[in-house]
Scaffold this motif. Sequence first.
Motif, PDB file in Angstrom:
ATOM      1  N   ASP A  77      12.511   0.466 -14.947  1.00  0.00           N
ATOM      2  CA  ASP A  77      13.055  -0.864 -15.271  1.00  0.00           C
ATOM      3  C   ASP A  77      14.576  -0.886 -15.252  1.00  0.00           C
ATOM      4  OD1 ASP A  77      10.664  -2.208 -15.431  1.00  0.00           O
ATOM      5  OD2 ASP A  77      10.450  -1.970 -17.604  1.00  0.00           O
ATOM      6  N   ASP A  78      15.155  -0.035 -14.448  1.00  0.00           N
ATOM      7  CA  ASP A  78      16.612   0.041 -14.315  1.00  0.00           C
ATOM      8  C   ASP A  78      17.028  -0.761 -13.080  1.00  0.00           C
ATOM      9  OD1 ASP A  78      19.276   0.648 -13.962  1.00  0.00           O
ATOM     10  OD2 ASP A  78      19.037   2.817 -14.243  1.00  0.00           O
ATOM     11  N   ILE A  79      17.730  -1.881 -13.310  1.00  0.00           N
ATOM     12  CA  ILE A  79      18.075  -2.761 -12.190  1.00  0.00           C
ATOM     13  C   ILE A  79      19.089  -2.123 -11.237  1.00  0.00           C
ATOM     14  CG2 ILE A  79      17.563  -4.841 -13.519  1.00  0.00           C
ATOM     15  CD1 ILE A  79      20.584  -5.226 -13.867  1.00  0.00           C
ATOM     16  N   ASN A  80      19.640  -1.000 -11.623  1.00  0.00           N
ATOM     17  CA  ASN A  80      20.573  -0.292 -10.736  1.00  0.00           C
ATOM     18  C   ASN A  80      19.867   0.685  -9.803  1.00  0.00           C
ATOM     19  OD1 ASN A  80      23.049  -1.444 -11.846  1.00  0.00           O
ATOM     20  ND2 ASN A  80      22.559  -0.252 -13.690  1.00  0.00           N
ATOM     21  N   GLU A  81      18.564   0.875 -10.022  1.00  0.00           N
ATOM     22  CA  GLU A  81      17.762   1.759  -9.167  1.00  0.00           C
ATOM     23  C   GLU A  81      17.170   0.949  -8.022  1.00  0.00           C
ATOM     24  OE1 GLU A  81      17.040   5.008  -9.352  1.00  0.00           O
ATOM     25  OE2 GLU A  81      18.009   5.518 -11.265  1.00  0.00           O
ATOM     26  N   ARG A  82      17.115   1.553  -6.835  1.00  0.00           N
ATOM     27  CA  ARG A  82      16.526   0.857  -5.686  1.00  0.00           C
ATOM     28  C   ARG A  82      15.007   0.882  -5.790  1.00  0.00           C
ATOM     29  NH1 ARG A  82      17.752  -0.920  -0.588  1.00  0.00           N
ATOM     30  NH2 ARG A  82      16.068  -0.822   0.945  1.00  0.00           N
ATOM     31  N   PRO A  83      14.353  -0.274  -5.726  1.00  0.00           N
ATOM     32  CA  PRO A  83      12.888  -0.301  -5.836  1.00  0.00           C
ATOM     33  C   PRO A  83      12.221   0.267  -4.582  1.00  0.00           C
ATOM     34  CG  PRO A  83      13.753  -2.501  -5.405  1.00  0.00           C
ATOM     35  CD  PRO A  83      14.940  -1.618  -5.627  1.00  0.00           C
ATOM     36  N   PRO A  84      11.149   1.019  -4.749  1.00  0.00           N
ATOM     37  CA  PRO A  84      10.423   1.527  -3.569  1.00  0.00           C
ATOM     38  C   PRO A  84       9.611   0.428  -2.917  1.00  0.00           C
ATOM     39  CG  PRO A  84       9.273   2.174  -5.569  1.00  0.00           C
ATOM     40  CD  PRO A  84      10.545   1.485  -6.011  1.00  0.00           C
ATOM     41  N   HIS A  85       9.412   0.551  -1.617  1.00  0.00           N
ATOM     42  CA  HIS A  85       8.601  -0.421  -0.855  1.00  0.00           C
ATOM     43  C   HIS A  85       7.165   0.095  -0.835  1.00  0.00           C
ATOM     44  CE1 HIS A  85       8.750  -3.392   2.770  1.00  0.00           C
ATOM     45  NE2 HIS A  85       7.718  -3.605   1.981  1.00  0.00           N
ATOM     46  N   ARG A  86       6.348  -0.383  -1.785  1.00  0.00           N
ATOM     47  CA  ARG A  86       4.998   0.163  -1.975  1.00  0.00           C
ATOM     48  C   ARG A  86       3.906  -0.659  -1.302  1.00  0.00           C
ATOM     49  NH1 ARG A  86       3.966   0.716  -8.077  1.00  0.00           N
ATOM     50  NH2 ARG A  86       5.454  -1.001  -8.306  1.00  0.00           N
ATOM     51  N   TRP A  87       4.272  -1.716  -0.571  1.00  0.00           N
ATOM     52  CA  TRP A  87       3.263  -2.600   0.024  1.00  0.00           C
ATOM     53  C   TRP A  87       3.444  -2.719   1.545  1.00  0.00           C
ATOM     54  CZ3 TRP A  87       7.281  -3.721  -3.107  1.00  0.00           C
ATOM     55  CH2 TRP A  87       8.304  -4.525  -2.600  1.00  0.00           C
ATOM     56  N   ARG A  88       4.340  -1.934   2.130  1.00  0.00           N
ATOM     57  CA  ARG A  88       4.677  -2.081   3.552  1.00  0.00           C
ATOM     58  C   ARG A  88       3.454  -1.925   4.452  1.00  0.00           C
ATOM     59  NH1 ARG A  88       8.122   1.723   3.916  1.00  0.00           N
ATOM     60  NH2 ARG A  88      10.103   0.576   3.871  1.00  0.00           N
ATOM     61  N   SER A  89       2.664  -0.866   4.238  1.00  0.00           N
ATOM     62  CA  SER A  89       1.535  -0.599   5.141  1.00  0.00           C
ATOM     63  C   SER A  89       0.503  -1.715   5.094  1.00  0.00           C
ATOM     64  CB  SER A  89       0.883   0.750   4.802  1.00  0.00           C
ATOM     65  OG  SER A  89       0.385   0.741   3.479  1.00  0.00           O
ATOM     66  N   HIS A  90       0.247  -2.273   3.906  1.00  0.00           N
ATOM     67  CA  HIS A  90      -0.747  -3.342   3.807  1.00  0.00           C
ATOM     68  C   HIS A  90      -0.217  -4.661   4.357  1.00  0.00           C
ATOM     69  CE1 HIS A  90      -2.574  -0.335   1.161  1.00  0.00           C
ATOM     70  NE2 HIS A  90      -3.708  -0.923   1.496  1.00  0.00           N
ATOM     71  N   SER A  91       1.090  -4.845   4.317  1.00  0.00           N
ATOM     72  CA  SER A  91       1.674  -6.024   4.973  1.00  0.00           C
ATOM     73  C   SER A  91       1.382  -5.981   6.465  1.00  0.00           C
ATOM     74  CB  SER A  91       3.190  -6.069   4.747  1.00  0.00           C
ATOM     75  OG  SER A  91       3.493  -6.088   3.382  1.00  0.00           O
ATOM     76  N   HIS A  92       1.650  -4.842   7.081  1.00  0.00           N
ATOM     77  CA  HIS A  92       1.405  -4.700   8.516  1.00  0.00           C
ATOM     78  C   HIS A  92      -0.080  -4.822   8.840  1.00  0.00           C
ATOM     79  CE1 HIS A  92       5.429  -3.821   9.997  1.00  0.00           C
ATOM     80  NE2 HIS A  92       5.633  -3.097   8.916  1.00  0.00           N
ATOM     81  N   LEU A  93      -0.922  -4.252   7.991  1.00  0.00           N
ATOM     82  CA  LEU A  93      -2.366  -4.333   8.227  1.00  0.00           C
ATOM     83  C   LEU A  93      -2.851  -5.772   8.198  1.00  0.00           C
ATOM     84  CD1 LEU A  93      -4.172  -1.430   6.308  1.00  0.00           C
ATOM     85  CD2 LEU A  93      -4.445  -2.061   8.710  1.00  0.00           C
ATOM     86  N   LEU A  94      -2.418  -6.526   7.199  1.00  0.00           N
ATOM     87  CA  LEU A  94      -2.875  -7.910   7.070  1.00  0.00           C
ATOM     88  C   LEU A  94      -2.498  -8.726   8.297  1.00  0.00           C
ATOM     89  CD1 LEU A  94      -4.008 -10.085   4.852  1.00  0.00           C
ATOM     90  CD2 LEU A  94      -1.652 -10.867   5.030  1.00  0.00           C
ATOM     91  N   PHE A  95      -1.243  -8.629   8.724  1.00  0.00           N
ATOM     92  CA  PHE A  95      -0.797  -9.444   9.845  1.00  0.00           C
ATOM     93  C   PHE A  95      -1.431  -8.981  11.157  1.00  0.00           C
ATOM     94  CE2 PHE A  95       2.102 -11.101   6.814  1.00  0.00           C
ATOM     95  CZ  PHE A  95       2.542 -12.314   7.323  1.00  0.00           C
TER      96      PHE A  95
END
Length: 302
Positions: free
Chosen positions: A267-285
């Motif tokens: 919950d540190d806004i100075n940390e870069r969030p990981p992209h944890r949904w990329r593969s399912h985004s590509h799968l859906l489209f």
Amino acid sequence: MPINVSKELPASDALKQEKIFVMDEDRAQTQDIRPLNILILNLMPEKERTELQLLRLLGNTPLQVNISFLRTATHRPTHVSPHHLDNFYTTFEEVKNRRFDGLIITGAPVEQIAFEDVTYWDELTTIMDWAAANVTSTLHICWGAQAGLYYHYGVRKYELPGKCFGIYEHQIADPTVKLVRGFDDIFHAPHSRFTSVSREAIEANPDLTLLSVSEQGAPFIIMSNDAKNIMITGHLEYDATTLAEEYERDHERGVDTPIPENYFPNDDINERPPHRWRSHSHLLFSNWLNYYVYQETPFEWD
């Protein structure tokens, strides 16, 4: 894309039973191939950002896709230059006599307004009526999903006690449905919304199938039984930093938006969030483009 094999190959029947997309040689030899024509009704305020997000996903398949961008004529966007709109966007009046293989209706920052009070609601419903006869399949995103559920199927939205804002786990109801083929049983997706739709109303509607729900049980992926309309209540198209930018923008405006849930490390806004949904985004489209557009659209609409 389908696997092209002989009908007599022993593995063919097993693959079909496992719901693997197999096309026999006879069908493959009769297929005509042409580029797909996809129309994007971009209702998001930061149009160039949304364009990039969607084009990344639409461009990650072996299919050739022609893209046209559509804007509302009854509402002039203010967060994009007139030059950009005039050069890259068209209005419904200019495309209403054409047919498209697919249509994407994006979200919009109007979800706390009654549908009928949205300035371009009548124009949007005209487009949705037109799409029923002139588009093979329509993909609705976030507010666009709520609008499609309300207009086509009478499913109303309701206001949440607080903003649904963050990354949440989702479950798949039936992994053999082509739209979610290849999805993990549990996957992540971003949400940023103040309203939701009733799971009970969707499950009670004979024309709809609920394919995925969030960890709280809220509907996420909904499909009409004829596959003409697919509704995604979240934002799988978002980049890794999109929620962070929304959070910063709200705070700059003095809006007391909470930190996105399950998003920043510790919950540190100075940390870069990981992209944890990329593969399912590509799968859906890619699944939508392949199974519900490419495989279903006529080679010649006439």
